[in-house]
Design a protein around this motif. Structure first.
Motif, PDB file in Angstrom:
ATOM      1  N   ASP A   1      84.704  -2.466  14.639  1.00  0.00           N
ATOM      2  CA  ASP A   1      84.885  -3.882  14.355  1.00  0.00           C
ATOM      3  C   ASP A   1      83.630  -4.391  13.650  1.00  0.00           C
ATOM      4  OD1 ASP A   1      85.341  -6.573  14.267  1.00  0.00           O
ATOM      5  OD2 ASP A   1      85.485  -6.843  16.438  1.00  0.00           O
ATOM      6  N   TRP A   2      83.736  -4.647  12.361  1.00  0.00           N
ATOM      7  CA  TRP A   2      82.585  -5.072  11.571  1.00  0.00           C
ATOM      8  C   TRP A   2      82.634  -6.556  11.223  1.00  0.00           C
ATOM      9  CZ3 TRP A   2      79.587  -1.658   7.781  1.00  0.00           C
ATOM     10  CH2 TRP A   2      79.234  -0.469   8.398  1.00  0.00           C
ATOM     11  N   ARG A   3      83.391  -7.340  11.962  1.00  0.00           N
ATOM     12  CA  ARG A   3      83.507  -8.760  11.624  1.00  0.00           C
ATOM     13  C   ARG A   3      82.180  -9.498  11.757  1.00  0.00           C
ATOM     14  NH1 ARG A   3      88.768 -10.123  15.066  1.00  0.00           N
ATOM     15  NH2 ARG A   3      87.905  -8.428  16.292  1.00  0.00           N
ATOM     16  N   ARG A   4      81.274  -9.012  12.555  1.00  0.00           N
ATOM     17  CA  ARG A   4      79.996  -9.704  12.765  1.00  0.00           C
ATOM     18  C   ARG A   4      78.820  -9.020  12.072  1.00  0.00           C
ATOM     19  NH1 ARG A   4      80.381 -12.359  18.637  1.00  0.00           N
ATOM     20  NH2 ARG A   4      82.612 -12.695  18.585  1.00  0.00           N
ATOM     21  N   HIS A   5      79.083  -8.003  11.277  1.00  0.00           N
ATOM     22  CA  HIS A   5      77.998  -7.304  10.597  1.00  0.00           C
ATOM     23  C   HIS A   5      77.548  -8.063   9.355  1.00  0.00           C
ATOM     24  CE1 HIS A   5      77.567  -3.648  12.946  1.00  0.00           C
ATOM     25  NE2 HIS A   5      78.857  -3.779  13.202  1.00  0.00           N
ATOM     26  N   GLN A   6      76.382  -7.739   8.901  1.00  0.00           N
ATOM     27  CA  GLN A   6      75.752  -8.422   7.779  1.00  0.00           C
ATOM     28  C   GLN A   6      76.324  -7.972   6.446  1.00  0.00           C
ATOM     29  OE1 GLN A   6      71.716  -7.233   8.135  1.00  0.00           O
ATOM     30  NE2 GLN A   6      71.366  -8.312  10.033  1.00  0.00           N
ATOM     31  N   VAL A   7      76.235  -8.881   5.488  1.00  0.00           N
ATOM     32  CA  VAL A   7      76.554  -8.562   4.101  1.00  0.00           C
ATOM     33  C   VAL A   7      75.337  -8.965   3.291  1.00  0.00           C
ATOM     34  CG1 VAL A   7      78.067  -9.040   2.147  1.00  0.00           C
ATOM     35  CG2 VAL A   7      79.013  -8.944   4.450  1.00  0.00           C
ATOM     36  N   SER A   8      74.855  -8.052   2.471  1.00  0.00           N
ATOM     37  CA  SER A   8      73.664  -8.306   1.669  1.00  0.00           C
ATOM     38  C   SER A   8      74.062  -8.811   0.284  1.00  0.00           C
ATOM     39  CB  SER A   8      72.861  -7.014   1.535  1.00  0.00           C
ATOM     40  OG  SER A   8      71.761  -7.206   0.675  1.00  0.00           O
ATOM     41  N   ALA A   9      73.138  -9.450  -0.378  1.00  0.00           N
ATOM     42  CA  ALA A   9      73.359  -9.907  -1.747  1.00  0.00           C
ATOM     43  C   ALA A   9      73.095  -8.786  -2.750  1.00  0.00           C
ATOM     44  CB  ALA A   9      72.467 -11.101  -2.048  1.00  0.00           C
ATOM     45  N   ARG A  10      72.530  -7.663  -2.252  1.00  0.00           N
ATOM     46  CA  ARG A  10      72.183  -6.552  -3.152  1.00  0.00           C
ATOM     47  C   ARG A  10      72.961  -5.295  -2.794  1.00  0.00           C
ATOM     48  NH1 ARG A  10      66.198  -5.324  -3.101  1.00  0.00           N
ATOM     49  NH2 ARG A  10      66.567  -5.396  -0.884  1.00  0.00           N
ATOM     50  N   LEU A  11      73.381  -4.566  -3.799  1.00  0.00           N
ATOM     51  CA  LEU A  11      74.004  -3.259  -3.587  1.00  0.00           C
ATOM     52  C   LEU A  11      72.929  -2.248  -3.220  1.00  0.00           C
ATOM     53  CD1 LEU A  11      76.515  -2.892  -6.538  1.00  0.00           C
ATOM     54  CD2 LEU A  11      77.057  -2.756  -4.119  1.00  0.00           C
ATOM     55  N   ALA A  12      73.273  -1.333  -2.341  1.00  0.00           N
ATOM     56  CA  ALA A  12      72.349  -0.265  -1.956  1.00  0.00           C
ATOM     57  C   ALA A  12      73.171   0.990  -1.658  1.00  0.00           C
ATOM     58  CB  ALA A  12      71.535  -0.667  -0.739  1.00  0.00           C
ATOM     59  N   ALA A  13      72.532   2.137  -1.745  1.00  0.00           N
ATOM     60  CA  ALA A  13      73.208   3.412  -1.481  1.00  0.00           C
ATOM     61  C   ALA A  13      73.586   3.510  -0.009  1.00  0.00           C
ATOM     62  CB  ALA A  13      72.293   4.571  -1.862  1.00  0.00           C
ATOM     63  N   CYS A  14      74.785   3.991   0.248  1.00  0.00           N
ATOM     64  CA  CYS A  14      75.284   4.158   1.614  1.00  0.00           C
ATOM     65  C   CYS A  14      74.407   5.148   2.372  1.00  0.00           C
ATOM     66  CB  CYS A  14      76.730   4.655   1.570  1.00  0.00           C
ATOM     67  SG  CYS A  14      77.477   4.923   3.183  1.00  0.00           S
ATOM     68  N   ARG A  15      74.073   4.827   3.608  1.00  0.00           N
ATOM     69  CA  ARG A  15      73.189   5.684   4.414  1.00  0.00           C
ATOM     70  C   ARG A  15      73.821   7.030   4.732  1.00  0.00           C
ATOM     71  NH1 ARG A  15      72.348   3.294  10.361  1.00  0.00           N
ATOM     72  NH2 ARG A  15      71.312   5.257  10.604  1.00  0.00           N
ATOM     73  N   TYR A  16      75.147   7.149   4.610  1.00  0.00           N
ATOM     74  CA  TYR A  16      75.841   8.395   4.927  1.00  0.00           C
ATOM     75  C   TYR A  16      75.994   9.307   3.710  1.00  0.00           C
ATOM     76  CZ  TYR A  16      76.612   6.050   9.292  1.00  0.00           C
ATOM     77  OH  TYR A  16      76.408   5.398  10.473  1.00  0.00           O
ATOM     78  N   ARG A  17      75.336   8.957   2.639  1.00  0.00           N
ATOM     79  CA  ARG A  17      75.251   9.782   1.423  1.00  0.00           C
ATOM     80  C   ARG A  17      76.617  10.163   0.839  1.00  0.00           C
ATOM     81  NH1 ARG A  17      70.882  12.359   4.610  1.00  0.00           N
ATOM     82  NH2 ARG A  17      68.980  11.421   3.843  1.00  0.00           N
ATOM     83  N   CYS A  18      77.522   9.193   0.795  1.00  0.00           N
ATOM     84  CA  CYS A  18      78.834   9.425   0.199  1.00  0.00           C
ATOM     85  C   CYS A  18      78.762   9.332  -1.322  1.00  0.00           C
ATOM     86  CB  CYS A  18      79.849   8.415   0.736  1.00  0.00           C
ATOM     87  SG  CYS A  18      79.551   6.721   0.178  1.00  0.00           S
ATOM     88  N   GLY A  19      77.647   8.822  -1.824  1.00  0.00           N
ATOM     89  CA  GLY A  19      77.481   8.672  -3.261  1.00  0.00           C
ATOM     90  C   GLY A  19      77.817   7.272  -3.744  1.00  0.00           C
ATOM     91  N   GLY A  20      78.345   6.443  -2.850  1.00  0.00           N
ATOM     92  CA  GLY A  20      78.707   5.083  -3.222  1.00  0.00           C
ATOM     93  C   GLY A  20      77.627   4.076  -2.872  1.00  0.00           C
ATOM     94  N   ARG A  21      77.820   2.877  -3.385  1.00  0.00           N
ATOM     95  CA  ARG A  21      76.906   1.777  -3.093  1.00  0.00           C
ATOM     96  C   ARG A  21      77.696   0.692  -2.370  1.00  0.00           C
ATOM     97  NH1 ARG A  21      72.254   1.822  -6.092  1.00  0.00           N
ATOM     98  NH2 ARG A  21      72.254  -0.392  -6.542  1.00  0.00           N
ATOM     99  N   THR A  22      77.017  -0.072  -1.533  1.00  0.00           N
ATOM    100  CA  THR A  22      77.716  -1.062  -0.721  1.00  0.00           C
ATOM    101  C   THR A  22      76.871  -2.306  -0.472  1.00  0.00           C
ATOM    102  OG1 THR A  22      78.864  -1.423   1.378  1.00  0.00           O
ATOM    103  CG2 THR A  22      76.946   0.035   1.430  1.00  0.00           C
ATOM    104  N   TYR A  23      77.555  -3.410  -0.224  1.00  0.00           N
ATOM    105  CA  TYR A  23      76.903  -4.652   0.196  1.00  0.00           C
ATOM    106  C   TYR A  23      76.830  -4.729   1.724  1.00  0.00           C
ATOM    107  CZ  TYR A  23      77.568  -6.458  -4.552  1.00  0.00           C
ATOM    108  OH  TYR A  23      77.526  -6.646  -5.901  1.00  0.00           O
TER     109      TYR A  23
END
Length: 61
Positions: A5-27
């Motif tokens: 349940d990620w309804r209370r997790h943060q959203v950043s204004a900047r894209l960054a590389a996923c910590r799980y090294r999937c190769g994608g970027r996320t907010y």
């Protein structure tokens, strides 16, 4: 299957590389404030659960 349940997790204004090294970027940011996709975090948790259960079972034997 693990669902987080990620309804209370943060959203950043900047894209960054996923910590799980999937190769994608996320907010999205996980509970530690590190960039992570929800699906990557769920997959990592599901993969870690059987290993944890095996270790606990060995302690009981």
């Amino acid at each position: 299957m693990v669902y987080l349940d990620w309804r209370r997790h943060q959203v950043s204004a900047r894209l960054a590389a996923c910590r799980y090294r999937c190769g994608g970027r996320t907010y999205l940011r996980d509970e530690d404030g590190k960039p992570a996709h929800k699906t990557c975090a769920e997959a990592a948790l599901a993969a870690a659960r059987p290993a944890a259960a095996t270790k606990d079972r060995r302690k009981l034997l």
